[in-house]
Design a protein around this motif. Structure first.
Motif, short mmCIF file in Angstrom:
data_model
loop_
_atom_site.label_atom_id
_atom_site.label_comp_id
_atom_site.label_asym_id
_atom_site.label_seq_id
_atom_site.Cartn_x
_atom_site.Cartn_y
_atom_site.Cartn_z
N ASP A 182 0.82 -1.21 0.00
CA ASP A 182 0.00 0.00 0.00
C ASP A 182 0.86 1.26 0.00
N VAL B 292 2.11 1.70 -3.56
CA VAL B 292 1.05 2.21 -4.43
C VAL B 292 0.95 3.72 -4.27
N GLY B 293 0.99 4.20 -3.05
CA GLY B 293 0.93 5.64 -2.82
C GLY B 293 2.10 6.37 -3.44
N ASN C 243 1.67 6.38 -7.26
CA ASN C 243 0.65 7.36 -7.66
C ASN C 243 1.20 8.78 -7.56
N ASP C 244 1.91 9.09 -6.49
CA ASP C 244 2.49 10.43 -6.31
C ASP C 244 3.52 10.75 -7.39
N THR D 184 0.13 4.85 -12.64
CA THR D 184 -1.13 4.19 -12.32
C THR D 184 -0.84 2.72 -12.08
N VAL D 185 -1.21 2.21 -10.90
CA VAL D 185 -1.01 0.79 -10.59
C VAL D 185 -2.11 0.02 -11.29
N GLU D 186 -1.72 -0.90 -12.17
CA GLU D 186 -2.69 -1.66 -12.96
C GLU D 186 -2.92 -3.05 -12.41
N ALA E 282 2.90 -1.24 -12.69
CA ALA E 282 2.44 0.14 -12.84
C ALA E 282 2.89 0.70 -14.17
N ARG F 49 3.38 4.54 -16.27
CA ARG F 49 3.41 6.01 -16.15
C ARG F 49 2.18 6.57 -16.86
N ARG F 50 1.50 7.50 -16.19
CA ARG F 50 0.33 8.14 -16.80
C ARG F 50 0.78 8.97 -18.01
#
Length: 63
Positions: A21, A24-25, A28-29, A33-35, A53, A55-56
């Motif tokens: 967890d 994941v944070g 995201n920061d 995006t965790v897929e 994950a 990259r967005r």
């Protein structure tokens, strides 16, 4: 840790134990995006996991 990759090529592998967890944070920061997330466990080892994950697109750097 030094090990062999495909074709017997030497490679270095670094392993860091983190809570999924928390990772994941951090991802995201950092613009990812965790897929997929999978928790692993066995009788021989402690709890582990794998995160996948991407990259967005809005954070992708142009070459």
């Amino acid at each position: 840790m030094i090990t062999e990759g495909y074709g017997g090529h030497p490679m270095k592998v670094y392993v860091h134990r983190r809570q999924p967890d928390q990772m994941v944070g951090w991802l995201n920061d950092a613009g990812f995006t965790v897929e997929a997330q999978m928790t692993l466990s066995s009788a021989e080892s402690t709890l582990g996991g794998v995160l996948m994950a991407r990259r967005r697109p809005d954070n992708a750097q142009e070459l």
